[in-house]
Design an enzyme around this catalytic site. Sequence first.
Site, PDB file in Angstrom:
ATOM      1  N   ARG A 188      -5.687  13.326   3.511  1.00 34.54           N
ATOM      2  CA  ARG A 188      -4.273  13.071   3.752  1.00 34.54           C
ATOM      3  C   ARG A 188      -3.463  13.281   2.479  1.00 34.54           C
ATOM      4  NH1 ARG A 188      -4.489   8.001   7.152  1.00 34.54           N
ATOM      5  NH2 ARG A 188      -2.329   7.850   6.524  1.00 34.54           N
ATOM      6  N   ALA A 234      -1.013  -0.745  12.471  1.00 37.86           N
ATOM      7  CA  ALA A 234      -0.018  -1.614  11.850  1.00 37.86           C
ATOM      8  C   ALA A 234       0.788  -2.356  12.924  1.00 37.86           C
ATOM      9  CB  ALA A 234       0.907  -0.791  10.961  1.00 37.86           C
ATOM     10  N   ARG A 243       4.262   4.802   4.205  1.00 40.89           N
ATOM     11  CA  ARG A 243       3.807   3.414   4.265  1.00 40.89           C
ATOM     12  C   ARG A 243       4.383   2.560   3.127  1.00 40.89           C
ATOM     13  NH1 ARG A 243       0.725  -0.592   1.389  1.00 40.89           N
ATOM     14  NH2 ARG A 243      -0.245  -1.947   2.911  1.00 40.89           N
TER      15      ARG A 243
HETATM   16  C1  LIG Z   1      -2.669   0.135  -0.466  1.00 43.16           C
HETATM   17  C2  LIG Z   1      -2.721   0.433   1.015  1.00 43.16           C
HETATM   18  C3  LIG Z   1      -2.300   1.691   1.467  1.00 43.16           C
HETATM   19  C4  LIG Z   1      -2.348   2.000   2.823  1.00 43.16           C
HETATM   20  N1  LIG Z   1      -1.907   3.228   3.237  1.00 43.16           N
HETATM   21  C5  LIG Z   1      -1.877   3.514   4.543  1.00 43.16           C
HETATM   22  C6  LIG Z   1      -1.375   4.751   4.993  1.00 43.16           C
HETATM   23  O1  LIG Z   1      -0.962   5.596   4.225  1.00 43.16           O
HETATM   24  N2  LIG Z   1      -1.373   5.012   6.329  1.00 43.16           N
HETATM   25  C7  LIG Z   1      -1.846   4.089   7.242  1.00 43.16           C
HETATM   26  O2  LIG Z   1      -1.806   4.353   8.442  1.00 43.16           O
HETATM   27  N3  LIG Z   1      -2.315   2.899   6.847  1.00 43.16           N
HETATM   28  C8  LIG Z   1      -2.346   2.598   5.517  1.00 43.16           C
HETATM   29  N4  LIG Z   1      -2.847   1.386   5.113  1.00 43.16           N
HETATM   30  C9  LIG Z   1      -3.377   0.461   6.119  1.00 43.16           C
HETATM   31  C10 LIG Z   1      -2.289  -0.183   6.905  1.00 43.16           C
HETATM   32  O3  LIG Z   1      -1.305  -0.735   6.057  1.00 43.16           O
HETATM   33  C11 LIG Z   1      -2.916  -1.239   7.765  1.00 43.16           C
HETATM   34  O4  LIG Z   1      -3.871  -0.618   8.614  1.00 43.16           O
HETATM   35  C12 LIG Z   1      -1.956  -1.940   8.710  1.00 43.16           C
HETATM   36  O5  LIG Z   1      -0.663  -1.998   8.216  1.00 43.16           O
HETATM   37  C13 LIG Z   1      -2.444  -3.354   9.017  1.00 43.16           C
HETATM   38  O6  LIG Z   1      -2.073  -4.183   7.964  1.00 43.16           O
HETATM   39  P1  LIG Z   1      -2.778  -5.491   7.453  1.00 43.16           P
HETATM   40  O7  LIG Z   1      -1.673  -6.324   6.939  1.00 43.16           O
HETATM   41  O8  LIG Z   1      -3.690  -6.044   8.473  1.00 43.16           O
HETATM   42  O9  LIG Z   1      -3.721  -4.970   6.257  1.00 43.16           O
HETATM   43  P2  LIG Z   1      -3.343  -4.304   4.849  1.00 43.16           P
HETATM   44  O10 LIG Z   1      -2.136  -3.474   4.947  1.00 43.16           O
HETATM   45  O11 LIG Z   1      -4.588  -3.650   4.392  1.00 43.16           O
HETATM   46  O12 LIG Z   1      -2.994  -5.529   3.888  1.00 43.16           O
HETATM   47  C14 LIG Z   1      -3.957  -6.452   3.389  1.00 43.16           C
HETATM   48  C15 LIG Z   1      -3.405  -7.100   2.142  1.00 43.16           C
HETATM   49  O13 LIG Z   1      -4.239  -8.179   1.751  1.00 43.16           O
HETATM   50  C16 LIG Z   1      -4.395  -8.186   0.345  1.00 43.16           C
HETATM   51  N5  LIG Z   1      -5.657  -8.857   0.015  1.00 43.16           N
HETATM   52  C17 LIG Z   1      -6.911  -8.418   0.287  1.00 43.16           C
HETATM   53  N6  LIG Z   1      -7.823  -9.307  -0.138  1.00 43.16           N
HETATM   54  C18 LIG Z   1      -7.148 -10.343  -0.689  1.00 43.16           C
HETATM   55  C19 LIG Z   1      -7.548 -11.573  -1.302  1.00 43.16           C
HETATM   56  N7  LIG Z   1      -8.836 -11.920  -1.418  1.00 43.16           N
HETATM   57  N8  LIG Z   1      -6.590 -12.407  -1.770  1.00 43.16           N
HETATM   58  C20 LIG Z   1      -5.281 -12.085  -1.645  1.00 43.16           C
HETATM   59  N9  LIG Z   1      -4.843 -10.936  -1.072  1.00 43.16           N
HETATM   60  C21 LIG Z   1      -5.767 -10.065  -0.593  1.00 43.16           C
HETATM   61  C22 LIG Z   1      -4.383  -6.704  -0.003  1.00 43.16           C
HETATM   62  O14 LIG Z   1      -4.032  -6.492  -1.367  1.00 43.16           O
HETATM   63  C23 LIG Z   1      -3.337  -6.152   0.954  1.00 43.16           C
HETATM   64  O15 LIG Z   1      -2.041  -6.163   0.407  1.00 43.16           O
HETATM   65  C24 LIG Z   1      -2.833   1.039   3.753  1.00 43.16           C
HETATM   66  C25 LIG Z   1      -3.244  -0.224   3.311  1.00 43.16           C
HETATM   67  C26 LIG Z   1      -3.187  -0.543   1.957  1.00 43.16           C
HETATM   68  C27 LIG Z   1      -3.623  -1.917   1.491  1.00 43.16           C
END
Ligand SMILES: Cc1cc2nc3c(=O)[nH]c(=O)nc-3n(C[C@H](O)[C@H](O)[C@H](O)COP(=O)(O)OP(=O)(O)OC[C@H]3O[C@@H](n4cnc5c(N)ncnc54)[C@H](O)[C@@H]3O)c2cc1C
Length: 441
Positions: free
Chosen positions: A193, A323, A113
Amino acid sequence: MYTSNSGIKVIVVGAGFGGLTAAIECHRQGHNVEIYESFPELKVLGDIISFGSNAGRIFHRWGNGDVVARLRPMCIDIQNYGFRIHKWDTGEVVYHQKREPPSADAPVLNGHRGELHEVIFNYARDDLGIPIHLGQRVLEYFEDEDSAGIVLKDGQKIVGDVVIAADGVRSKARELVLGYVDKPKSSGYAVWRAWFSNKDMIADPQTKEFCENGDTFNGWIGPDVHFLFSTIKGGKDCCWVLTHKDDHDIDESWSFPGKIEEVLEVLKDWDPVCKAIVEKTPALVDWKLVYRDPLPTWISSKGRISLLGDSAHPFLPTSAQGATQAMEDGVSIAICLKRAGKGQVPAALKTHQEVRYDRVRAVQKTGESTRDLWHKTNWSEVKENPKSIGFPREDWIHQFDCEKNTEDMFEGIFKSYAEPVGNGSETSLLSAETSRAAAVP
Ligand SMILES: Cc1cc2nc3c(=O)[nH]c(=O)nc-3n(C[C@H](O)[C@H](O)[C@H](O)COP(=O)(O)OP(=O)(O)OC[C@H]3O[C@@H](n4cnc5c(N)ncnc54)[C@H](O)[C@@H]3O)c2cc1C
Ligand SMILES: *[C@@H]1O[C@H](CO)[C@@H](O)[C@H](O)[C@H]1NC(C)=O
Ligand SMILES: *[C@@H]1O[C@H](CO)[C@@H](O)[C@H](O)[C@H]1NC(C)=O
């Protein structure tokens, strides 16, 4: 394909895959977009993540295949090896699932990731020049009839036409946008994991086969537990995930440490190969799988703030689509904004939600059905029909072209949401699209 400027200012909160895709797609569709992200610097976090071919089709359009060319060497290649499914206790391979032939314009991309995230982050920032403001935690959201914005930790207010809140599974926006706290529920499962180098694995005759001849992917299926193990980058990196029953406390974190002894306890009557793999793991994460009832809406009351990705709809990992679905949201919202135009932002977001909602729910359900298929296996049935235990790979999910689908569905849905536009002086409300259409006799 980059469309000319729409005049729409989009504020994206969160630089995960959801937020980055929304920003990249908004840029492609001609909007002015900026990202605000709370983490102060980019770190390579997480372990295995899956992108289905429906995400590959989105990546493929970025830089005309350049982005995929950067991602592919980091991703698992099991074209030869396939996916081997074992019975938990005897270890016998009950089904050898072959890979679909590779597709150039819709590749499947599964890898680390953090490594994949870095590529996309750099593409957005360096190749496209999208401003990404790091170390900026968003504390508040606001909107009125004409604009929407955010308040940062230092009190600074940023105003735009629309806010996309892609702030993840622990979304703050969810509460602020919906006006109530949406409590996560335990799904009854947790996942241990790990991701580590093959050093100790190649030293053990029991495990070296997974690291010597390229990438591998194996799964052991048992009662209420499944263990998936892969080797990546030619067998150099090792990765496993183990889903098991867990009814206690909920903590939605990626960094909660897990204990090897607890894993070995769950695996004590299992094929000894599983134990041999787990024993070589230097560190692991214990991730509680939370569940949320589908939200009634992803959009704020005045229609200018939308949740996106995990903040709107968390997925179970057994769907392997979390994702990918976040990325599809980004494609859809960018197109709806372009087609609707600056004067019709609320109607654009409602149209986006309607384009996406039923599909997202249907894909979410596959996370449960695949888990149940594996955890409640009828082994005599598998003997008769080995295919029945394979990882379901459904065309309606994977063959989907989100960009085309949104373009096709847009007009029919938008009609019912578009604000009536005056038939005289109020032309400022007309979108570029409708004024062009109106100009044609
Ligand atoms: C550190 C991390 C590691 C992950 N590892 C895995 C993994 O190994 N395998 C897997 O399947 N999925 C993992 N995930 C989840 C996966 O990335 C998500 O399920 C998927 O990609 C959907 O992404 P998203 O952009 O909706 O959410 P996310 O990927 O969770 O991203 C949300 C982002 O919003 C930011 N954020 C949150 N609150 C605020 C705020 N108040 N102000 C500004 N920014 C904010 C966070 O820092 C983050 O970068 C991980 C997520 C994170 C954050
Ligand atoms: C398992 O499958 C067999 C063969 O299809 C069937 O006869 C049997 O009833 C099934 N057992 C259970 C518990 O469902
Ligand atoms: C157009 O304007 C006229 C006069 O103001 C009004 O009666 C009519 O309802 C308007 N039509 C539409 C489609 O808004």
